[in-house]
Every structure is written in C-alpha cells, then in structure tokens.
Design a protein around this motif. Sequence first.
Motif, PDB file in Angstrom:
ATOM      1  N   GLU A  61       0.838  -0.978   0.053  1.00 12.81           N
ATOM      2  CA  GLU A  61      -0.028   0.074   0.029  1.00 12.81           C
ATOM      3  C   GLU A  61       0.986   1.298  -0.058  1.00 12.81           C
ATOM      4  OE1 GLU A  61      -3.856  -1.768   2.565  1.00 12.81           O
ATOM      5  OE2 GLU A  61      -2.211  -0.864   3.630  1.00 12.81           O
ATOM      6  N   LEU A  62       1.818   1.456   0.823  1.00 10.41           N
ATOM      7  CA  LEU A  62       2.800   2.417   0.918  1.00 10.41           C
ATOM      8  C   LEU A  62       3.603   2.502  -0.417  1.00 10.41           C
ATOM      9  CD1 LEU A  62       3.837   4.760   2.551  1.00 10.41           C
ATOM     10  CD2 LEU A  62       5.650   3.069   3.561  1.00 10.41           C
ATOM     11  N   GLY A  63       3.862   1.516  -1.247  1.00  4.47           N
ATOM     12  CA  GLY A  63       4.455   1.651  -2.444  1.00  4.47           C
ATOM     13  C   GLY A  63       3.600   2.357  -3.420  1.00  4.47           C
ATOM     14  N   HIS A  64       2.192   2.202  -3.458  1.00  4.43           N
ATOM     15  CA  HIS A  64       1.357   2.855  -4.172  1.00  4.43           C
ATOM     16  C   HIS A  64       1.110   4.161  -4.060  1.00  4.43           C
ATOM     17  CE1 HIS A  64      -0.351  -0.955  -6.064  1.00  4.43           C
ATOM     18  NE2 HIS A  64      -0.840  -1.395  -5.016  1.00  4.43           N
ATOM     19  N   LEU A  65       1.321   4.575  -2.567  1.00  4.03           N
ATOM     20  CA  LEU A  65       1.196   5.980  -2.320  1.00  4.03           C
ATOM     21  C   LEU A  65       2.438   6.625  -2.637  1.00  4.03           C
ATOM     22  CD1 LEU A  65      -0.172   5.561   1.405  1.00  4.03           C
ATOM     23  CD2 LEU A  65      -1.472   6.139  -0.894  1.00  4.03           C
ATOM     24  N   ALA A  66       3.553   6.062  -2.749  1.00  9.05           N
ATOM     25  CA  ALA A  66       4.838   6.741  -3.150  1.00  9.05           C
ATOM     26  C   ALA A  66       5.191   6.592  -4.517  1.00  9.05           C
ATOM     27  CB  ALA A  66       6.031   6.191  -2.113  1.00  9.05           C
ATOM     28  N   GLY A  67       4.615   5.480  -4.996  1.00  9.00           N
ATOM     29  CA  GLY A  67       4.866   5.323  -6.362  1.00  9.00           C
ATOM     30  C   GLY A  67       6.202   4.655  -6.795  1.00  9.00           C
ATOM     31  N   VAL A  68       6.596   3.653  -5.774  1.00  8.38           N
ATOM     32  CA  VAL A  68       7.632   2.837  -6.051  1.00  8.38           C
ATOM     33  C   VAL A  68       7.280   1.440  -5.722  1.00  8.38           C
ATOM     34  CG1 VAL A  68       9.139   4.550  -5.526  1.00  8.38           C
ATOM     35  CG2 VAL A  68       8.442   3.265  -3.418  1.00  8.38           C
ATOM     36  N   SER A  69       8.302   0.333  -5.898  1.00  9.43           N
ATOM     37  CA  SER A  69       7.898  -0.890  -5.638  1.00  9.43           C
ATOM     38  C   SER A  69       7.860  -1.244  -3.993  1.00  9.43           C
ATOM     39  CB  SER A  69       8.973  -1.884  -6.357  1.00  9.43           C
ATOM     40  OG  SER A  69      10.254  -1.672  -5.685  1.00  9.43           O
ATOM     41  N   ARG A  70       7.247  -2.506  -3.652  1.00 10.06           N
ATOM     42  CA  ARG A  70       7.037  -2.851  -2.459  1.00 10.06           C
ATOM     43  C   ARG A  70       8.610  -3.127  -1.967  1.00 10.06           C
ATOM     44  NH1 ARG A  70       7.782  -7.288   0.324  1.00 10.06           N
ATOM     45  NH2 ARG A  70       7.975  -8.204  -1.597  1.00 10.06           N
ATOM     46  N   GLN A  71       9.461  -3.826  -2.860  1.00 11.94           N
ATOM     47  CA  GLN A  71      11.013  -3.815  -2.388  1.00 11.94           C
ATOM     48  C   GLN A  71      11.754  -2.746  -2.330  1.00 11.94           C
ATOM     49  OE1 GLN A  71       9.166  -5.201  -5.034  1.00 11.94           O
ATOM     50  NE2 GLN A  71       9.101  -7.454  -4.634  1.00 11.94           N
ATOM     51  N   ARG A  72      11.497  -1.715  -2.841  1.00 10.72           N
ATOM     52  CA  ARG A  72      11.941  -0.414  -2.615  1.00 10.72           C
ATOM     53  C   ARG A  72      11.622   0.188  -1.437  1.00 10.72           C
ATOM     54  NH1 ARG A  72      14.766   2.757  -1.305  1.00 10.72           N
ATOM     55  NH2 ARG A  72      16.123   4.171  -2.501  1.00 10.72           N
ATOM     56  N   VAL A  73      10.284   0.178  -0.898  1.00  8.82           N
ATOM     57  CA  VAL A  73       9.727   0.644   0.233  1.00  8.82           C
ATOM     58  C   VAL A  73      10.283  -0.078   1.470  1.00  8.82           C
ATOM     59  CG1 VAL A  73       7.542   0.479   1.627  1.00  8.82           C
ATOM     60  CG2 VAL A  73       7.525   1.377  -0.649  1.00  8.82           C
ATOM     61  N   ASN A  74      10.631  -1.517   1.145  1.00 10.41           N
ATOM     62  CA  ASN A  74      11.331  -2.148   2.300  1.00 10.41           C
ATOM     63  C   ASN A  74      12.555  -1.507   2.658  1.00 10.41           C
ATOM     64  OD1 ASN A  74      13.108  -4.519   3.237  1.00 10.41           O
ATOM     65  ND2 ASN A  74      11.084  -4.963   3.912  1.00 10.41           N
ATOM     66  N   ARG A  75      13.472  -0.981   1.574  1.00 14.06           N
ATOM     67  CA  ARG A  75      14.707  -0.563   1.945  1.00 14.06           C
ATOM     68  C   ARG A  75      14.551   0.803   2.368  1.00 14.06           C
ATOM     69  NH1 ARG A  75      17.326  -0.606  -4.050  1.00 14.06           N
ATOM     70  NH2 ARG A  75      18.874   0.893  -2.883  1.00 14.06           N
ATOM     71  N   SER A  76      13.645   1.840   2.254  1.00 14.47           N
ATOM     72  CA  SER A  76      13.488   2.815   2.527  1.00 14.47           C
ATOM     73  C   SER A  76      13.010   2.850   4.184  1.00 14.47           C
ATOM     74  CB  SER A  76      12.517   3.557   1.912  1.00 14.47           C
ATOM     75  OG  SER A  76      13.074   4.035   0.488  1.00 14.47           O
ATOM     76  N   LEU A  77      12.206   1.991   4.454  1.00  5.83           N
ATOM     77  CA  LEU A  77      11.598   1.972   5.876  1.00  5.83           C
ATOM     78  C   LEU A  77      12.770   1.099   6.466  1.00  5.83           C
ATOM     79  CD1 LEU A  77       8.051   0.100   5.121  1.00  5.83           C
ATOM     80  CD2 LEU A  77       8.656   2.601   5.900  1.00  5.83           C
ATOM     81  N   LYS A  78      13.586   0.415   6.398  1.00  6.90           N
ATOM     82  CA  LYS A  78      14.734   0.011   6.882  1.00  6.90           C
ATOM     83  C   LYS A  78      15.886   1.301   7.351  1.00  6.90           C
ATOM     84  CE  LYS A  78      17.491  -3.181   8.828  1.00  6.90           C
ATOM     85  NZ  LYS A  78      18.861  -2.511   9.241  1.00  6.90           N
TER      86      LYS A  78
END
Length: 234
Positions: free
Chosen positions: A189-206
């Motif tokens: 869901e966060l990836g949809h909001l930020a316009g990036v992939s779920r995998q990229r969201v995972n890296r940013s959250l870390k």
Amino acid sequence: MPDNSSKFNASPTLDDAIALSRWARNLSPDELTRARQGMVEKRIPAGGFICRQGEMPNCWIGIIDGLAKMSSDWVTGKTASYAGIPTGGWFGEGSLLKPEPRRYDVIALRDTRIACMKRDTFHWLLDHSIAFNHAIIEQINERLGQFIGLLESERLHDTDTRVARSISIMFNPVLYPGQNATLTISQEELGHLAGVSRQRVNRSLKLLEDAGFLRVEYGGITILDLDGLRRFGG
C-alpha cells in the motif's frame, strides 16, 4: 510486513466519523443534524473507484474506515500519486466549490467505508455556518501546503525522502485528525502511495527505522519521531 487489507467491519460508525471530524466540532446542534441528514455511507472494495477523474462531483467524501489513494492517469500511461487518505480524512471540497469535472481518481487500497455528504448539504453549510466555512478554508490551506510539499519531493528528493513524506503526510492533524502513532499499512500500500515498488519501500523503511524515525511492526508502522520524519531529506 505482510499485506494488511482488512474486511469490512461495523466500527467506527458514520456518526463516529462525524464526531471525530474537525469541521463538525464547532457546528450548532441544528447544523450537525442537517449535516447528518445529508449523508449516506458507501462501501468500496479494494481496488474500486471511490470517485473518478472526469465525473461531475455530487458529494463531499470522508473515509470512515480504510485507506485510499488520490492519483491521476496521464495520456502517456504514467500515473501520478498525490496523496494517501487514511481513516478520518475528508476530500473533494475544491471540486464542489467550482462546477467542473474531477481532475483525479480516488481508489480504495483496501476495503473502505466512506461517508458522502450531498452537494446541497455541503453548500447549505457554507451558506449558513461560519464555523464550517472556517474549517473548509483551513482544510484547503493545508491541502495546498501538502501538494506543494509533494511537488518539491517529486522533483528534488530521492526515493527514501518520497517514502518518508508519503508516511508523514498521513499524520497531518488538520487533514487527518485522530490518527494515532501507529499507522496500519502494508508495504504494498505504501508503495502505491509513494509510486515505488514494495521492495524499494522495504529498503526505505529499513533506513528510516535505523535513523530512529519509526519502527516497522507486524501490519503497520509506529512513528517515533514525526518532526524528524517530516524534515528527512531537507
């Protein structure tokens, strides 16, 4: 973080959503009654359109329970994501103030319950309630600031900053009152909001977690330093 799409449930109620809304806080009993009589509740399945670009607006919309994304599809095939709208958020006031078709889509990212205030009721409150006018002006001002920040982030900042901004925006106390420190959201869901992939969201959250701004938990994110998250990336 696993997917956190929820099934429809009976709580909170439409009356709860009204009571928690900033625009309702200073209305008179008669004005509140008029507002409630001019509303209906609708249920939108995950992936469904709450409203569509190009349609004429007929109501002001609030999220009773769920999560939505405001976006536009361009003729090039690209999609521009403007904002996530969590539980407690109201939107579409600008479209009701000017007689023109909507310029954006709003899509439910999970099963979502919405409140729809009829156009006539919205304009009746504008005509009769100073408190409601003040609330709408405050909302429009906050929304303008939000979109300016998103434009800056899109043009000047990297992906990690875009993810940070996408999260912090949903803690705006004017646009989304009642949001506590924990945001129930999946990485998809966060990836949809930020316009990036779920995998990229995972890296940013870390990265954001290591910096002490938030804590990633099962089914959501707990904010530890909201001001730091807002300032992240400059």
